[in-house]
Design a protein around this motif. Structure first.
Motif, PDB file in Angstrom:
ATOM      1  N   LEU A  93      62.483  49.096-103.302  1.00 39.78           N
ATOM      2  CA  LEU A  93      63.302  48.995-102.086  1.00 39.78           C
ATOM      3  C   LEU A  93      63.071  50.230-101.242  1.00 39.78           C
ATOM      4  N   LYS A  94      62.822  50.043 -99.957  1.00 44.57           N
ATOM      5  CA  LYS A  94      62.672  51.198 -99.048  1.00 44.57           C
ATOM      6  C   LYS A  94      63.050  50.733 -97.649  1.00 44.57           C
ATOM      7  N   ASN A  95      64.093  51.305 -97.102  1.00 48.59           N
ATOM      8  CA  ASN A  95      64.520  50.881 -95.764  1.00 48.59           C
ATOM      9  C   ASN A  95      65.481  51.873 -95.149  1.00 48.59           C
ATOM     10  N   GLN A  96      65.606  51.734 -93.852  1.00 49.03           N
ATOM     11  CA  GLN A  96      66.584  52.508 -93.075  1.00 49.03           C
ATOM     12  C   GLN A  96      67.591  51.591 -92.398  1.00 49.03           C
ATOM     13  N   ASP A  97      67.128  50.405 -92.026  1.00 45.75           N
ATOM     14  CA  ASP A  97      67.997  49.414 -91.381  1.00 45.75           C
ATOM     15  C   ASP A  97      68.088  48.203 -92.298  1.00 45.75           C
ATOM     16  N   GLY A  98      68.655  48.405 -93.471  1.00 50.34           N
ATOM     17  CA  GLY A  98      68.637  47.376 -94.504  1.00 50.34           C
ATOM     18  C   GLY A  98      69.966  46.709 -94.785  1.00 50.34           C
ATOM     19  N   GLN A  99      70.962  46.994 -93.982  1.00 50.79           N
ATOM     20  CA  GLN A  99      72.293  46.439 -94.230  1.00 50.79           C
ATOM     21  C   GLN A  99      72.406  45.049 -93.602  1.00 50.79           C
ATOM     22  N   VAL A 159      62.287  32.463 -96.329  1.00 51.71           N
ATOM     23  CA  VAL A 159      63.039  33.414 -97.142  1.00 51.71           C
ATOM     24  C   VAL A 159      62.851  34.807 -96.568  1.00 51.71           C
ATOM     25  N   GLY A 160      63.941  35.567 -96.503  1.00 49.44           N
ATOM     26  CA  GLY A 160      63.874  36.963 -96.100  1.00 49.44           C
ATOM     27  C   GLY A 160      64.566  37.822 -97.135  1.00 49.44           C
ATOM     28  N   LEU A 161      63.979  38.984 -97.426  1.00 45.72           N
ATOM     29  CA  LEU A 161      64.619  39.930 -98.347  1.00 45.72           C
ATOM     30  C   LEU A 161      64.202  41.341 -97.972  1.00 45.72           C
ATOM     31  N   MET A 162      65.064  42.301 -98.312  1.00 51.09           N
ATOM     32  CA  MET A 162      64.765  43.691 -98.008  1.00 51.09           C
ATOM     33  C   MET A 162      63.819  44.338 -99.005  1.00 51.09           C
ATOM     34  N   PRO A 163      63.939  44.130-100.317  1.00 52.98           N
ATOM     35  CA  PRO A 163      62.993  44.739-101.266  1.00 52.98           C
ATOM     36  C   PRO A 163      61.571  44.218-101.071  1.00 52.98           C
ATOM     37  N   HIS A 164      60.603  44.934-101.654  1.00 56.49           N
ATOM     38  CA  HIS A 164      59.187  44.726-101.389  1.00 56.49           C
ATOM     39  C   HIS A 164      58.447  44.164-102.601  1.00 56.49           C
ATOM     40  N   PRO A 165      58.353  42.849-102.743  1.00 58.31           N
ATOM     41  CA  PRO A 165      57.637  42.290-103.896  1.00 58.31           C
ATOM     42  C   PRO A 165      56.150  42.617-103.900  1.00 58.31           C
ATOM     43  N   GLU A 166      55.570  42.875-102.728  1.00 62.26           N
ATOM     44  CA  GLU A 166      54.131  43.159-102.673  1.00 62.26           C
ATOM     45  C   GLU A 166      53.761  44.460-103.377  1.00 62.26           C
ATOM     46  N   HIS A 167      54.754  45.303-103.646  1.00 58.07           N
ATOM     47  CA  HIS A 167      54.499  46.552-104.366  1.00 58.07           C
ATOM     48  C   HIS A 167      54.712  46.396-105.871  1.00 58.07           C
ATOM     49  N   CYS A 168      54.948  45.186-106.328  1.00 53.13           N
ATOM     50  CA  CYS A 168      55.234  44.951-107.752  1.00 53.13           C
ATOM     51  C   CYS A 168      54.374  43.801-108.270  1.00 53.13           C
TER      52      CYS A 168
END
Length: 223
Positions: A139-145, A189-198
């Motif tokens: 997870l990496k974000n600044q505007d993630g709420q 589908v939208g999500l804040m975490p980054h599956p492409e890094h896993c």
């Protein structure tokens, strides 16, 4: 199967998303923000970053890019679309998903490994998960709420459209610990975490991100 990955000025996870697609058995196709043709792709990933510098509002300018006109049209026809982080913001700004993304409640950028619970496997991007399964995604974000009014939140809950929920401490103040949502058909589908890094051993906290991409490949191939 061809999966398009959109690059906007300011995108920074587009190459990672393309690599993830290729590692998981798909064929990645680079799409540019000015493209008015999706080049025959079967699905689209809108990656993370800071499109157009987030100068107006995260995702607000990208919504008007020529490529998004085509993505919105394709999504209406049932094409699977995944928005990751800034991509999630763009999907909300494009009204492909409800709600909005605002600055984290602690007003700081966050970067960490995040535990999630899979709330819905009835989407094109989550069918290979187990209902209630716990996974770990970067997870990496600044505007993630993620925010929405109460009727919208109740509708998302009642229709089973919360796709992922944060476990442990809520990292950004998202209402009802929501980390990701889906549209009515389960194709967007939208999500804040980054599956492409896993998706690759030795890079990221898990391989849990692989099933996002193998799920959609299986869905399209078997359709």
């Amino acid at each position: 199967m061809r999966i398009g990955v959109v690059t906007f000025p300011g995108s920074l996870d587009d190459h990672d998303a393309r690599r993830a697609v290729d590692l998981c058995g798909g064929e990645s196709v680079a799409l540019w923000h000015r493209d008015a043709d999706l080049r025959g792709v079967d699905a689209v990933v809108i990656p993370g970053g800071f499109s157009y510098g987030d100068y107006l509002r995260a995702g607000a300018i990208s919504r008007f890019a020529p490529v998004m006109t085509e993505v919105i049209r394709a999504a209406a026809g049932g094409m699977p679309v995944l928005g990751i982080c800034n991509g999630f913001q763009i999907l909300c700004e494009s009204h492909l998903l409800p709600g909005a993304m605002i600055q984290n409640d602690h007003r700081t950028f966050i970067c960490r490994d995040q535990r999630l619970r899979v709330e819905s496997t009835a989407t094109a991007w989550t069918s290979q998960f187990e209902q209630g399964e716990e996974i770990t995604i970067v997870l990496k974000n600044q505007d993630g709420q993620f925010v929405a009014d109460e009727p919208t939140l109740d509708r998302l809950e009642g229709e089973g459209r919360v796709a992922f929920r944060y476990l442990g401490e809520n990292p950004n103040g998202s209402y009802r610990d929501i980390a990701g949502i889906t549209d009515e058909r389960g194709t967007v589908v939208g999500l804040m975490p980054h599956p492409e890094h896993c998706v690759e051993t030795g890079f990221g906290p898990s391989l849990d991100g692989r099933r996002f991409f193998t799920s959609v490949i299986e869905r399209v191939v078997s359709a």
